[in-house]
Write an enzyme that holds these catalytic residues in place. Structure first.
Site, PDB file in Angstrom:
ATOM      1  N   GLY A   1       7.488 -14.390  14.857  1.00  0.00           N
ATOM      2  CA  GLY A   1       6.086 -14.028  15.064  1.00  0.00           C
ATOM      3  C   GLY A   1       5.236 -14.343  13.846  1.00  0.00           C
ATOM      4  O   GLY A   1       4.187 -14.994  13.954  1.00  0.00           O
ATOM      5  N   LEU A   2       5.673 -13.893  12.674  1.00  0.00           N
ATOM      6  CA  LEU A   2       4.882 -14.143  11.460  1.00  0.00           C
ATOM      7  C   LEU A   2       5.090 -15.569  10.951  1.00  0.00           C
ATOM      8  O   LEU A   2       4.162 -16.176  10.403  1.00  0.00           O
ATOM      9  CB  LEU A   2       5.250 -13.129  10.367  1.00  0.00           C
TER      10      LEU A   2
ATOM     11  N   ILE B   1      17.006 -20.295  12.492  1.00  0.00           N
ATOM     12  CA  ILE B   1      18.213 -20.520  13.297  1.00  0.00           C
ATOM     13  C   ILE B   1      17.803 -20.911  14.726  1.00  0.00           C
ATOM     14  O   ILE B   1      18.550 -21.576  15.438  1.00  0.00           O
ATOM     15  CB  ILE B   1      19.103 -19.251  13.303  1.00  0.00           C
TER      16      ILE B   1
ATOM     17  N   GLY C   1      13.104 -14.961   7.140  1.00  0.00           N
ATOM     18  CA  GLY C   1      14.185 -15.075   8.127  1.00  0.00           C
ATOM     19  C   GLY C   1      15.122 -13.888   8.112  1.00  0.00           C
ATOM     20  O   GLY C   1      15.409 -13.320   7.057  1.00  0.00           O
TER      21      GLY C   1
ATOM     22  N   SER D   1      10.207  -4.399   4.020  1.00  0.00           N
ATOM     23  CA  SER D   1       9.680  -3.642   5.160  1.00  0.00           C
ATOM     24  C   SER D   1       9.369  -2.199   4.769  1.00  0.00           C
ATOM     25  O   SER D   1      10.001  -1.635   3.860  1.00  0.00           O
ATOM     26  CB  SER D   1      10.716  -3.640   6.294  1.00  0.00           C
TER      27      SER D   1
ATOM     28  N   TYR E   1      18.862  -1.753   8.932  1.00  0.00           N
ATOM     29  CA  TYR E   1      17.799  -2.739   8.681  1.00  0.00           C
ATOM     30  C   TYR E   1      17.041  -2.382   7.391  1.00  0.00           C
ATOM     31  O   TYR E   1      16.877  -3.224   6.499  1.00  0.00           O
ATOM     32  CB  TYR E   1      16.865  -2.778   9.899  1.00  0.00           C
TER      33      TYR E   1
ATOM     34  N   LYS F   1      16.825  -4.324   3.583  1.00  0.00           N
ATOM     35  CA  LYS F   1      15.604  -4.692   2.852  1.00  0.00           C
ATOM     36  C   LYS F   1      15.628  -4.076   1.449  1.00  0.00           C
ATOM     37  O   LYS F   1      15.165  -4.693   0.482  1.00  0.00           O
ATOM     38  CB  LYS F   1      14.371  -4.235   3.626  1.00  0.00           C
TER      39      LYS F   1
ATOM     40  N   SER G   1       3.140  -2.958  10.027  1.00  0.00           N
ATOM     41  CA  SER G   1       3.303  -3.503  11.381  1.00  0.00           C
ATOM     42  C   SER G   1       2.325  -4.661  11.522  1.00  0.00           C
ATOM     43  O   SER G   1       1.121  -4.434  11.710  1.00  0.00           O
ATOM     44  CB  SER G   1       2.986  -2.445  12.433  1.00  0.00           C
ATOM     45  N   SER G   2       2.852  -5.877  11.442  1.00  0.00           N
ATOM     46  CA  SER G   2       1.956  -7.041  11.496  1.00  0.00           C
ATOM     47  C   SER G   2       2.058  -7.726  12.844  1.00  0.00           C
ATOM     48  O   SER G   2       3.012  -8.456  13.135  1.00  0.00           O
ATOM     49  CB  SER G   2       2.269  -8.012  10.348  1.00  0.00           C
TER      50      SER G   2
END
Ligand code: NAI
Ligand code: 15L
Length: 280
Positions: free
Chosen positions: A22-23, A43, A81, A120, A145, A149, A174-175
């Site tokens: 998305g980004l 990937i 990624g 994040s 997750y 980070k 939240s982008s």
């Protein structure tokens, strides 16, 4: 007769990982301003190259040799990624932990001096929504997750002190094109503010390893960027424009994690293994 001069771009070649995401799709376009060539990698399948200055290379970040080859000829990396949500430890281990290590090792081997790391808000997801924190607040990861980070941020600190590779770690809120729920009214980062943040992270001098929360100028602020003032990040957008729309959503129960914790539903995601799967 007038002479036309072309302004040299700050970088020769920027590597963008996670370019199919998305980004990544947004930044693949905007990074062209900062570099003669953008090398996009993922990937997954990406849009085809549009010419010599728009390179496209498929690569699995968990393949160390492939990542080393990917970084050759690069002078900055925007590392997006990896797995971007809560998943099993094994999945996170390959893509985020090994993958980010491979990116830093490749940067060391090829003399890359600047990395922008997509960290994040889930590094500190277990803070309550009524607390205000900053980059020096003790971490409270809200899952594997968020832990991955936190590890990426520690890699950045190590590679700066040991090898002088500078990193700006972006604890992105939240982008998305717009906030999707009540929590995101506080965590939303507009794409315009994201692009500005990436520019500052690439161009600011003497960043060492800096940590900055990636959040727009929303009404409710959980994250104070006082320790990142040197970056010159000044968000312009606000989620207020979407408040009325978001508030039409059905109300959540008072004990829903999206109402309690800064990390929202991530604090309650998983576990992904059943007792049967863990038996040897
Ligand atoms: P995304 O999930 O859309 O994109 C991530 C990309 O990484 C995907 O295209 C995926 O194919 C690729 N990828 C996954 N495993 C890989 C591997 N082993 N090798 C190579 N590529 C791999 O995520 P999004 O939203 O674009 O986020 C980009 C980065 O920013 C991620 O690192 C995410 O954790 C971080 N972030 C994003 C936030 C957001 O609100 N969009 C918030 C906080 C952090
Ligand atoms: C993240 O770290 C995720 O990558 C993204 O998909 C969002 O869920 C975001 O955090 C969030 O906290 O809203």
């Amino acid at each position: 007769m007038t002479t036309q001069t072309t302004q040299a771009k700050p970088f020769n070649r920027i590597l963008l990982t996670g370019a199919a995401g998305g980004l990544g799709q947004i930044l693949r376009e905007t990074l062209q301003v900062h570099a003669d060539t953008v090398r996009s990698s993922d990937i997954s399948a990406m849009a085809p190259s549009r010419g010599a200055h728009d390179e496209v290379i498929n690569c699995n970040l968990s393949d160390k040799a492939a990542v080393a080859a990917l970084v050759e000829g690069v002078d900055a990396i925007v590392h997006l990624g990896g797995i971007s949500v809560e998943r099993s430890f094994e999945e996170i281990l390959e893509a985020n932990i090994r993958g980010t290590f491979h990116v830093y090792e490749a940067a060391r081997l090829h003399g890359v001096k600047r990395i922008v790391f997509a960290s994040s808000n889930h590094v500190t997801g277990f803070y309550s929504q009524d607390e205000q924190i900053d980059a020096h607040s003790p971490r409270r990861p809200d899952g594997y997750y968020g832990l991955s980070k936190a590890y990426g941020e520690d890699l950045a600190t190590f590679y700066f002190h040991r090898y002088g590779i500078e990193t700006v770690s972006l604890r992105i809120g939240s982008s998305f094109p717009e906030p999707r729920n009540l929590r995101m009214l506080a965590t939303w980062l507009s794409y315009t503010d994201l692009e500005h943040l990436i520019a500052r992270a690439l161009l600011a001098s003497d960043v060492g390893h800096s940590v900055v929360y990636g959040v727009s100028a929303n009404r409710d602020q959980w994250w104070n960027n006082r320790h990142a003032a040197h970056l010159g990040f000044a968000p312009q957008d606000s989620s207020e424009a979407f408040r009325a729309k978001v508030e039409q959503q059905p109300a959540l129960a008072a004990d829903h994690p999206d109402r309690l914790y800064q990390g929202g539903a991530f604090t309650a995601a998983g576990p992904f293994e059943t007792p049967t799967q863990t038996r040897s």
